[in-house]
Design a protein around this motif. Structure first.
Motif, PDB file in Angstrom:
ATOM      1  N   THR A 259       0.844  -1.195   0.000  1.00 49.88           N
ATOM      2  CA  THR A 259       0.000   0.000   0.000  1.00 49.88           C
ATOM      3  C   THR A 259       0.880   1.246   0.000  1.00 49.88           C
ATOM      4  O   THR A 259       1.790   1.367   0.832  1.00 49.88           O
ATOM      5  CB  THR A 259      -0.901   0.030   1.251  1.00 49.88           C
ATOM      6  N   VAL A 260       0.628   2.148  -0.935  1.00 51.41           N
ATOM      7  CA  VAL A 260       1.331   3.426  -0.966  1.00 51.41           C
ATOM      8  C   VAL A 260       0.603   4.392  -0.038  1.00 51.41           C
ATOM      9  O   VAL A 260      -0.601   4.621  -0.182  1.00 51.41           O
ATOM     10  CB  VAL A 260       1.402   3.989  -2.391  1.00 51.41           C
ATOM     11  N   LEU A 261       1.315   4.939   0.937  1.00 52.24           N
ATOM     12  CA  LEU A 261       0.718   5.812   1.946  1.00 52.24           C
ATOM     13  C   LEU A 261       0.849   7.290   1.602  1.00 52.24           C
ATOM     14  O   LEU A 261       0.085   8.116   2.105  1.00 52.24           O
ATOM     15  CB  LEU A 261       1.368   5.545   3.308  1.00 52.24           C
ATOM     16  N   GLY A 262       1.819   7.621   0.761  1.00 50.11           N
ATOM     17  CA  GLY A 262       2.005   9.025   0.398  1.00 50.11           C
ATOM     18  C   GLY A 262       3.193   9.201  -0.519  1.00 50.11           C
ATOM     19  O   GLY A 262       4.103   8.367  -0.556  1.00 50.11           O
ATOM     20  N   VAL A 263       3.180  10.303  -1.285  1.00 48.02           N
ATOM     21  CA  VAL A 263       4.251  10.624  -2.229  1.00 48.02           C
ATOM     22  C   VAL A 263       4.615  12.080  -2.055  1.00 48.02           C
ATOM     23  O   VAL A 263       3.738  12.953  -1.998  1.00 48.02           O
ATOM     24  CB  VAL A 263       3.809  10.365  -3.684  1.00 48.02           C
ATOM     25  N   ASN A 264       5.910  12.370  -1.973  1.00 50.32           N
ATOM     26  CA  ASN A 264       6.355  13.729  -1.716  1.00 50.32           C
ATOM     27  C   ASN A 264       7.563  14.058  -2.573  1.00 50.32           C
ATOM     28  O   ASN A 264       8.600  13.404  -2.476  1.00 50.32           O
ATOM     29  CB  ASN A 264       6.705  13.891  -0.226  1.00 50.32           C
ATOM     30  N   GLY A 269      14.996  17.941  -4.168  1.00 51.75           N
ATOM     31  CA  GLY A 269      15.092  17.312  -5.479  1.00 51.75           C
ATOM     32  C   GLY A 269      14.801  15.832  -5.440  1.00 51.75           C
ATOM     33  O   GLY A 269      14.595  15.213  -6.480  1.00 51.75           O
ATOM     34  N   ASP A 270      14.765  15.242  -4.239  1.00 51.96           N
ATOM     35  CA  ASP A 270      14.476  13.819  -4.118  1.00 51.96           C
ATOM     36  C   ASP A 270      12.972  13.572  -4.134  1.00 51.96           C
ATOM     37  O   ASP A 270      12.169  14.442  -3.790  1.00 51.96           O
ATOM     38  CB  ASP A 270      15.039  13.250  -2.816  1.00 51.96           C
ATOM     39  N   LEU A 271      12.600  12.356  -4.549  1.00 54.49           N
ATOM     40  CA  LEU A 271      11.231  11.886  -4.413  1.00 54.49           C
ATOM     41  C   LEU A 271      11.196  10.902  -3.254  1.00 54.49           C
ATOM     42  O   LEU A 271      12.029   9.994  -3.180  1.00 54.49           O
ATOM     43  CB  LEU A 271      10.773  11.185  -5.696  1.00 54.49           C
ATOM     44  N   VAL A 272      10.242  11.054  -2.343  1.00 55.34           N
ATOM     45  CA  VAL A 272      10.101  10.141  -1.217  1.00 55.34           C
ATOM     46  C   VAL A 272       8.716   9.517  -1.279  1.00 55.34           C
ATOM     47  O   VAL A 272       7.705  10.220  -1.288  1.00 55.34           O
ATOM     48  CB  VAL A 272      10.309  10.851   0.131  1.00 55.34           C
ATOM     49  N   VAL A 273       8.682   8.191  -1.342  1.00 58.48           N
ATOM     50  CA  VAL A 273       7.430   7.444  -1.353  1.00 58.48           C
ATOM     51  C   VAL A 273       7.345   6.664  -0.050  1.00 58.48           C
ATOM     52  O   VAL A 273       8.248   5.891   0.279  1.00 58.48           O
ATOM     53  CB  VAL A 273       7.355   6.484  -2.552  1.00 58.48           C
ATOM     54  N   LYS A 274       6.264   6.865   0.698  1.00 55.49           N
ATOM     55  CA  LYS A 274       6.031   6.118   1.932  1.00 55.49           C
ATOM     56  C   LYS A 274       5.050   4.996   1.628  1.00 55.49           C
ATOM     57  O   LYS A 274       4.003   5.222   1.006  1.00 55.49           O
ATOM     58  CB  LYS A 274       5.481   7.030   3.024  1.00 55.49           C
ATOM     59  N   ALA A 275       5.381   3.770   2.042  1.00 55.42           N
ATOM     60  CA  ALA A 275       4.541   2.619   1.722  1.00 55.42           C
ATOM     61  C   ALA A 275       4.597   1.612   2.850  1.00 55.42           C
ATOM     62  O   ALA A 275       5.428   1.714   3.759  1.00 55.42           O
ATOM     63  CB  ALA A 275       5.003   1.975   0.415  1.00 55.42           C
ATOM     64  N   SER A 276       3.693   0.643   2.805  1.00 53.15           N
ATOM     65  CA  SER A 276       3.694  -0.418   3.811  1.00 53.15           C
ATOM     66  C   SER A 276       3.413  -1.757   3.157  1.00 53.15           C
ATOM     67  O   SER A 276       2.719  -1.832   2.134  1.00 53.15           O
ATOM     68  CB  SER A 276       2.661  -0.141   4.906  1.00 53.15           C
ATOM     69  N   ASP A 348      12.289  15.880 -18.663  1.00 49.27           N
ATOM     70  CA  ASP A 348      12.819  17.181 -18.228  1.00 49.27           C
ATOM     71  C   ASP A 348      12.091  17.723 -17.007  1.00 49.27           C
ATOM     72  O   ASP A 348      12.444  18.783 -16.499  1.00 49.27           O
ATOM     73  CB  ASP A 348      12.720  18.197 -19.381  1.00 49.27           C
ATOM     74  N   ALA A 349      11.063  17.021 -16.540  1.00 50.72           N
ATOM     75  CA  ALA A 349      10.298  17.479 -15.396  1.00 50.72           C
ATOM     76  C   ALA A 349      11.090  17.263 -14.105  1.00 50.72           C
ATOM     77  O   ALA A 349      12.115  16.582 -14.084  1.00 50.72           O
ATOM     78  CB  ALA A 349       8.970  16.736 -15.320  1.00 50.72           C
ATOM     79  N   THR A 350      10.612  17.854 -13.033  1.00 51.56           N
ATOM     80  CA  THR A 350      11.173  17.610 -11.703  1.00 51.56           C
ATOM     81  C   THR A 350      10.188  16.736 -10.929  1.00 51.56           C
ATOM     82  O   THR A 350       9.015  16.607 -11.307  1.00 51.56           O
ATOM     83  CB  THR A 350      11.396  18.916 -10.947  1.00 51.56           C
ATOM     84  N   TRP A 351      10.653  16.144  -9.822  1.00 49.55           N
ATOM     85  CA  TRP A 351       9.741  15.327  -9.033  1.00 49.55           C
ATOM     86  C   TRP A 351       8.538  16.124  -8.522  1.00 49.55           C
ATOM     87  O   TRP A 351       7.413  15.622  -8.554  1.00 49.55           O
ATOM     88  CB  TRP A 351      10.490  14.664  -7.887  1.00 49.55           C
ATOM     89  N   PRO A 352       8.702  17.360  -8.046  1.00 51.79           N
ATOM     90  CA  PRO A 352       7.500  18.115  -7.649  1.00 51.79           C
ATOM     91  C   PRO A 352       6.503  18.279  -8.798  1.00 51.79           C
ATOM     92  O   PRO A 352       5.292  18.217  -8.581  1.00 51.79           O
ATOM     93  CB  PRO A 352       8.068  19.468  -7.190  1.00 51.79           C
ATOM     94  N   ASP A 353       7.014  18.477 -10.037  1.00 52.15           N
ATOM     95  CA  ASP A 353       6.108  18.588 -11.189  1.00 52.15           C
ATOM     96  C   ASP A 353       5.301  17.304 -11.361  1.00 52.15           C
ATOM     97  O   ASP A 353       4.084  17.331 -11.590  1.00 52.15           O
ATOM     98  CB  ASP A 353       6.901  18.854 -12.476  1.00 52.15           C
ATOM     99  N   VAL A 354       5.995  16.166 -11.261  1.00 52.89           N
ATOM    100  CA  VAL A 354       5.329  14.882 -11.457  1.00 52.89           C
ATOM    101  C   VAL A 354       4.323  14.617 -10.349  1.00 52.89           C
ATOM    102  O   VAL A 354       3.198  14.165 -10.593  1.00 52.89           O
ATOM    103  CB  VAL A 354       6.376  13.744 -11.519  1.00 52.89           C
ATOM    104  N   VAL A 355       4.708  14.913  -9.098  1.00 51.09           N
ATOM    105  CA  VAL A 355       3.819  14.665  -7.966  1.00 51.09           C
ATOM    106  C   VAL A 355       2.552  15.507  -8.075  1.00 51.09           C
ATOM    107  O   VAL A 355       1.450  15.043  -7.750  1.00 51.09           O
ATOM    108  CB  VAL A 355       4.552  14.934  -6.638  1.00 51.09           C
ATOM    109  N   TRP A 391      -0.388   1.236  -5.747  1.00 54.71           N
ATOM    110  CA  TRP A 391      -0.750   2.345  -6.641  1.00 54.71           C
ATOM    111  C   TRP A 391      -0.984   3.628  -5.845  1.00 54.71           C
ATOM    112  O   TRP A 391      -1.391   3.603  -4.693  1.00 54.71           O
ATOM    113  CB  TRP A 391      -2.030   2.004  -7.411  1.00 54.71           C
ATOM    114  N   TRP A 392      -0.724   4.741  -6.514  1.00 54.34           N
ATOM    115  CA  TRP A 392      -1.101   6.046  -5.978  1.00 54.34           C
ATOM    116  C   TRP A 392      -1.567   6.927  -7.134  1.00 54.34           C
ATOM    117  O   TRP A 392      -0.855   7.036  -8.123  1.00 54.34           O
ATOM    118  CB  TRP A 392       0.075   6.713  -5.268  1.00 54.34           C
TER     119      TRP A 392
END
Length: 396
Positions: A259-264, A269-276, A348-355, A391-392
């Motif tokens: 289960t994906v709990l959150g995406v940040n 510049g890093d992407l952090v995905v919290k999951a369980s 060319d996007a950044t992680w914040p753009d994708v999130v 999934w998220w």
């Protein structure tokens, strides 16, 4: 003129044995085959390509097998077919830095032992699903082993020519689990040259119509498995290049759950995905997962209306308490974070753009692979599959 005539005679009378075997399993069409200036190709790419691949191009040309396996144009430039070329698909520091994020041990082209791409695998959306490379070890191209890479799986080397690998897949396909197959296999598989495919589409014809009954038969196979509580059909369909129903409409069997709990997308510049990870059963024994949760760590895919937006490999995994084992029990799910650097993104996007797009038109898929999951499924009489998917935004 004499030298050209001799070269022509040699090409018409001598064909690599692996190409001859391929022709027996999957005959080329009468208009197939491309004439190529191989001396110019060698100057362009900086190396000579193996003889079997040259004969593959001469007899089949640039095109696609079963809508999912592409024979690449032997050039470093863009090609009229729209199929990415050998040079474009070869991992280099300038063009395709993702190879470093898979934590592979292969150097980037043109270093000795680097990977040089000859075949491209795509999924039902036309997105990259894998590739077949030559491992360019030594000065004799005919002695280069081939290397297969698929999403979510480690690199695998074969002491075969690239055409020999095609022969193996076509000949043995019926004995391979469908989700492991690259093509449907003889006598079903067809090669369609890119010019023939374009001409059929211009006439309003579907070049791949012959695949529909094959997909239906495959669907029946995995639907039967799904009724017995085996691998989720939505995951099997994605990996097997089957046309699936929407994920949320399909039943999900009892077993390990991701289960994906959150995406940040952090300002760093890093992407952090919290999951369980949960066991999915109150009676299952505790399991210990192995860092980094897959051969190259968790895999993340971001898909929007235009197709695959970003894919990241080799995420660093941390448990709630750094240094502690990744243990999950029936009463206590394992919560972890997967951190991906900005350099892993393929656009060319950044992680914040994708999130930000996750709130509108984009979906993220997190894939974790661990042998402990296969052991757990096998213990509950399910198929011993070691992959779980989350999934998220959450689905269904």
């Amino acid at each position: 003129m004499g030298r050209l005539m001799l070269a022509w005679l040699w090409r018409t009378t001598t064909v690599h044995p692996d190409v001859e075997r391929l022709k027996a399993l999957m005959p080329p069409g009468p208009e197939d085959g491309d004439q190529v200036d191989w001396q110019a190709v060698e100057q362009d790419l900086g190396c000579r390509l193996p003889a079997d691949f040259r004969d593959l191009i001469a007899n089949y040309g640039v095109g696609t097998i079963d809508e999912c396996l592409m024979v690449l144009p032997p050039t470093s430039a863009e090609h009229d077919s729209g199929i990415p070329s050998v040079g474009q698909m070869t991992p280099t520091a300038e063009k395709i830095a993702w190879l470093e994020h898979t934590k592979s041990e292969y150097p980037l082209w043109p270093a000795p032992g680097a990977l040089l791409c000859g075949l491209r695998m795509v999924d039902i959306n036309g997105d990259l699903a894998g590739a077949v490379y030559w491992c360019t070890t030594g000065p004799v191209p005919e002695q280069w082993p081939v290397v297969v890479w698929q999403r979510y799986r480690p690199f695998v080397e074969f002491e075969l020519s690239m055409t020999g690998l095609l022969v193996k897949w076509l000949a043995e396909s019926a004995d391979i689990e469908f989700d492991q197959r690259m093509v449907f296999g003889a006598p079903h598989s067809r090669f369609i040259h890119w010019r023939a495919e374009r001409a059929m589409r211009e006439q309003g014809l579907d070049p791949w119509e012959y695949l529909e009954p094959l997909h239906l038969e495959a669907n029946e196979e995995w639907e039967e498995r799904n009724l017995t509580g085996t691998r989720p059909s939505w995951a099997l369909a994605h990996e097997a290049n089957i046309r699936p129903s929407a994920p949320e409409s399909l039943p999900r069997p009892e077993g390990p759950q991701l289960t994906v709990l959150g995406v940040n997308g952090q300002s760093s510049g890093d992407l952090v995905v919290k999951a369980s990870v949960a066991l999915g059963s109150s009676t299952a024994a505790p399991i210990q997962l192995t860092p980094p949760l897959g051969p190259q760590g968790p895999v993340l895919e971001f898909t929007g209306p235009e197709g695959l937006l970003a894919v990241a490999f080799g995420a660093e995994v941390t448990a709630p308490e750094p240094g502690t084992p990744l243990v999950v029990s029936a009463t206590q799910p394992l919560t972890f974070e997967a951190r991906v650097p900005q350099s892993a993104i393929l656009t060319d996007a950044t992680w914040p753009d994708v999130v930000r797009r996750l709130t509108t038109d984009t979906t993220m898929k997190l894939v974790v692979q661990d042998p402990a999951m296969a052991d757990l499924r096998a213990a509950t009489s399910a198929e011993a599959d070691d992959v779980i998917v989350g999934w998220w935004p959450p689905q269904g």
